[in-house]
Design an enzyme around this catalytic site. Structure first.
Site, mmCIF file in Angstrom:
data_model
loop_
_atom_site.group_PDB
_atom_site.id
_atom_site.type_symbol
_atom_site.label_atom_id
_atom_site.label_comp_id
_atom_site.label_asym_id
_atom_site.label_seq_id
_atom_site.Cartn_x
_atom_site.Cartn_y
_atom_site.Cartn_z
ATOM 1 N N HIS A 197 1.057 -1.627 0.398
ATOM 2 C CA HIS A 197 -0.304 0.121 -0.017
ATOM 3 C C HIS A 197 0.561 1.210 0.144
ATOM 4 C CE1 HIS A 197 -3.932 -2.374 0.101
ATOM 5 N NE2 HIS A 197 -2.959 -3.131 1.427
ATOM 6 N N PHE B 150 0.065 4.385 -0.276
ATOM 7 C CA PHE B 150 0.300 5.821 -0.547
ATOM 8 C C PHE B 150 -0.309 5.501 1.679
ATOM 9 C CE2 PHE B 150 -2.146 9.444 0.947
ATOM 10 C CZ PHE B 150 -3.231 8.412 1.333
ATOM 11 N N ASN C 253 -16.495 9.116 3.489
ATOM 12 C CA ASN C 253 -17.766 8.330 2.567
ATOM 13 C C ASN C 253 -17.629 8.849 1.115
ATOM 14 O OD1 ASN C 253 -19.178 6.184 1.993
ATOM 15 N ND2 ASN C 253 -20.748 6.894 3.793
ATOM 16 N N PHE C 254 -18.490 7.861 0.727
ATOM 17 C CA PHE C 254 -18.713 8.427 -0.888
ATOM 18 C C PHE C 254 -17.247 8.964 -1.780
ATOM 19 C CE2 PHE C 254 -22.947 7.498 0.198
ATOM 20 C CZ PHE C 254 -23.249 8.226 1.663
ATOM 21 N N LEU C 255 -16.456 8.239 -1.588
ATOM 22 C CA LEU C 255 -15.035 8.267 -2.254
ATOM 23 C C LEU C 255 -15.265 7.740 -3.679
ATOM 24 C CD1 LEU C 255 -11.860 9.670 -3.451
ATOM 25 C CD2 LEU C 255 -11.300 7.309 -1.921
ATOM 26 N N VAL D 110 -14.173 8.032 -7.750
ATOM 27 C CA VAL D 110 -13.104 8.781 -8.921
ATOM 28 C C VAL D 110 -14.036 7.879 -10.104
ATOM 29 C CG1 VAL D 110 -11.274 8.624 -10.267
ATOM 30 C CG2 VAL D 110 -11.329 8.940 -7.464
ATOM 31 N N SER E 212 -6.954 4.861 -12.361
ATOM 32 C CA SER E 212 -5.268 4.658 -11.594
ATOM 33 C C SER E 212 -4.482 5.917 -12.007
ATOM 34 C CB SER E 212 -4.987 3.436 -12.729
ATOM 35 O OG SER E 212 -5.499 3.527 -14.174
ATOM 36 N N THR F 117 -15.410 3.208 6.016
ATOM 37 C CA THR F 117 -14.982 1.409 5.725
ATOM 38 C C THR F 117 -14.713 1.169 4.301
ATOM 39 O OG1 THR F 117 -17.612 1.882 4.495
ATOM 40 C CG2 THR F 117 -16.865 1.382 7.181
ATOM 41 N N LEU G 236 -22.712 5.018 6.138
ATOM 42 C CA LEU G 236 -23.931 4.681 5.332
ATOM 43 C C LEU G 236 -23.446 4.112 4.117
ATOM 44 C CD1 LEU G 236 -26.195 7.922 5.804
ATOM 45 C CD2 LEU G 236 -26.263 6.096 6.194
HETATM 46 C C1 LIG Z 1 -26.616 -4.791 -4.528
HETATM 47 O O1 LIG Z 1 -25.727 -3.924 -4.620
HETATM 48 C C2 LIG Z 1 -25.203 -3.878 -4.394
HETATM 49 C C3 LIG Z 1 -24.414 -3.076 -5.011
HETATM 50 C C4 LIG Z 1 -22.800 -2.474 -4.721
HETATM 51 C C5 LIG Z 1 -21.889 -3.604 -3.703
HETATM 52 C C6 LIG Z 1 -23.078 -4.446 -3.149
HETATM 53 C C7 LIG Z 1 -21.804 -4.868 -2.113
HETATM 54 C C8 LIG Z 1 -21.633 -4.672 -1.069
HETATM 55 N N1 LIG Z 1 -20.340 -4.138 -0.835
HETATM 56 N N2 LIG Z 1 -22.560 -4.531 0.374
HETATM 57 C C9 LIG Z 1 -21.803 -3.541 1.186
HETATM 58 O O2 LIG Z 1 -20.729 -3.237 1.233
HETATM 59 C C10 LIG Z 1 -23.076 -3.475 2.333
HETATM 60 C C11 LIG Z 1 -23.717 -5.321 2.559
HETATM 61 C C12 LIG Z 1 -24.313 -5.338 3.452
HETATM 62 C C13 LIG Z 1 -24.749 -3.728 4.387
HETATM 63 N N3 LIG Z 1 -23.785 -3.016 4.043
HETATM 64 C C14 LIG Z 1 -22.829 -2.614 2.785
HETATM 65 O O3 LIG Z 1 -22.465 -1.535 2.715
HETATM 66 C C15 LIG Z 1 -23.332 0.027 2.841
HETATM 67 C C16 LIG Z 1 -22.006 -0.129 4.751
HETATM 68 C C17 LIG Z 1 -21.134 1.476 3.578
HETATM 69 N N4 LIG Z 1 -21.231 1.565 2.991
HETATM 70 C C18 LIG Z 1 -22.269 0.683 1.577
HETATM 71 C C19 LIG Z 1 -23.122 0.469 2.046
HETATM 72 C C20 LIG Z 1 -24.007 -4.782 -3.188
#
Ligand SMILES: COc1cccc(CC(=N)NC(=O)c2cccnc2OC2CCNCC2)c1
Length: 389
Positions: free
Chosen positions: A3, A5, A137-139, A141, A147, A173, A389
């Site tokens: 990593h 960075f 949150n919401f990073l 690009v 890249s 997260t 979120l």
């Molecule tokens: C079903 O549609 C999706 C669209 C994009 C990604 C994922 C899989 C995923 N990455 N799911 C989660 O991160 C996730 C699964 C269960 C509960 N919270 C979650 O993420 C939340 C919290 C972190 N920011 C995104 C929303 C599913």
């Protein structure tokens, strides 16, 4: 994987894991505000910084469209988060927010929004310490600019702007492993509309299962079963705050919500967050609370459906109604509101109801991180009381 960075940042490094000599708390001391870099970091010459004013419907729409087309997808690239505009306004204009932490990148010539990152202030308790943090949150690009190493400079810029407000810690997260998670959560899904979920490839028909048998397996009653189960209202804020503060005090990491925070984060907000409570019919005492947020996903490449309507478990407190019964009532309400699936992480006491309520394990993990704060003992997801979120 190296990593480049993250090895330069004040975050738990792999080599520190298990080093008992390291104490819990900030990794680096605050910098005197006069020594914080006053001017923005340099972007590649074709791009410029912009502050996204979420009060402006035009700018809010630009952020919405950027995320809708370029934000997080599942591991098989079949779904992409499709946060709504009203959700983004809720998530970003929080009590005490800083507009300067809503950071965009525009192409100088076209003025097109090509990247975004956000921070919101939060008081997070870690064991006995309440720490002012930024929730990042919401990073995002644009797919066409990946890249170009834009993400590291955007992370440094939001960090700089957070430092200017004398805040030195952050929480975030990611679905990817970075140095170093404070805990790693599994996500679980409860089918509400199994036919659609199978049609769009979110779920697969179980072995030796027919579609009609599957529909019957996930069927729910038409209405909640708990006496006194009702929607939360403004008048409930003081009681829900007391209930939630007490409940969250048992976890190692949790938000330090006051009534103002509870009013923002947990009062029902249509198509954004739903919250319910159980008021004892006798003495009108509020004994339980449950909530979920609305985060649809675009379905990429399906003829019949374009959107997956998903509910995400938020904060749930059970002091009288068994948590499993309370969560079953939440599933019933989510089905009533036409959600296709109900998602939950194995945080807090969620593990106690997942299997019984027919949740299935998701195919990924969500890692939680703290910036510039070391936790003494490794955390299990059940010790985490923070839902981002
Ligand atoms: C079903 O549609 C999706 C669209 C994009 C990604 C994922 C899989 C995923 N990455 N799911 C989660 O991160 C996730 C699964 C269960 C509960 N919270 C979650 O993420 C939340 C919290 C972190 N920011 C995104 C929303 C599913």
């Amino acid at each position: 994987k190296r990593h480049k960075f993250w090895e330069t940042q004040p975050v738990g490094q792999y080599k520190d894991v298990g080093d008992a000599s390291l104490t819990e708390g900030p990794i680096e001391p605050p910098t005197p505000l006069s020594e914080v870099k006053q001017e923005p970091y340099n972007l590649p010459s074709a791009y410029e910084w912009t502050t996204c004013d979420m009060d402006s419907s035009e700018t809010c729409d630009e952020v919405y469209v950027l995320l809708k087309n370029n934000y997080v997808e599942d591991d098989e690239n079949m779904f992409r988060f499709n946060y709504s505009k009203e959700f983004l306004r809720w998530a970003l204009r929080v009590p005490g927010y800083y507009r300067s932490w809503h950071i965009g990148v525009r192409a100088k010539t076209s003025k097109k929004l090509v990247a975004f990152i956000s921070g919101v202030p939060a008081r997070i308790r870690v064991n006995e310490e309440v720490v002012k943090m930024a929730e990042i949150n919401f990073l995002c690009v644009h797919k066409k600019l990946r890249s170009k190493r834009l993400a590291p400079v955007m992370i440094k810029e939001v960090t700089r702007r957070v430092h200017l407000e004398n805040i030195w810690q952050a929480a975030y997260t990611a679905g990817v492993v970075l140095p170093t998670p404070i805990t790693t959560c599994q996500y679980w899904h409860r089918s509400l509309n199994p036919k659609k979920l199978i049609d769009v490839g979110f779920s697969r028909l179980g072995a030796r299962m027919t579609m009609s048998r599957t529909i019957k397996l996930y069927k729910l009653p038409d209405s909640p079963v708990t006496p006194g189960f009702r929607k939360m209202e403004l008048r409930d804020v003081p009681a829900v705050t007391r209930l939630l503060r007490n409940y969250l005090s048992q976890f190692v990491v949790a938000p330090d919500f006051d009534e103002n925070d509870v009013e923002h984060w947990l009062l029902p907000n249509e198509n954004v967050v739903d919250s319910f409570l159980v008021e004892s019919p006798g003495n009108h005492e509020i004994t339980d609370f449950c909530s979920f947020y609305t985060l649809p996903s675009s379905i990429l490449g399906n003829q019949n459906y374009s959107t997956l309507k998903a509910a995400y478990s938020y904060y749930n407190v059970s002091t009288k109604t068994p948590l499993t019964q309370l969560m079953n009532d939440v599933l019933i309400v989510a089905k009533q509101k036409d959600f296709d699936v109900f998602n939950a992480l194995d945080v807090m006491h969620n593990e106690s109801f997942l299997k019984e309520l027919k949740f299935g394990p998701g195919d990924g993990q969500l890692h939680y991180y703290l910036y510039n704060y070391r936790i003494r003992n490794a955390l299990k997801p059940s010790g985490l009381g923070l839902v981002l979120l």
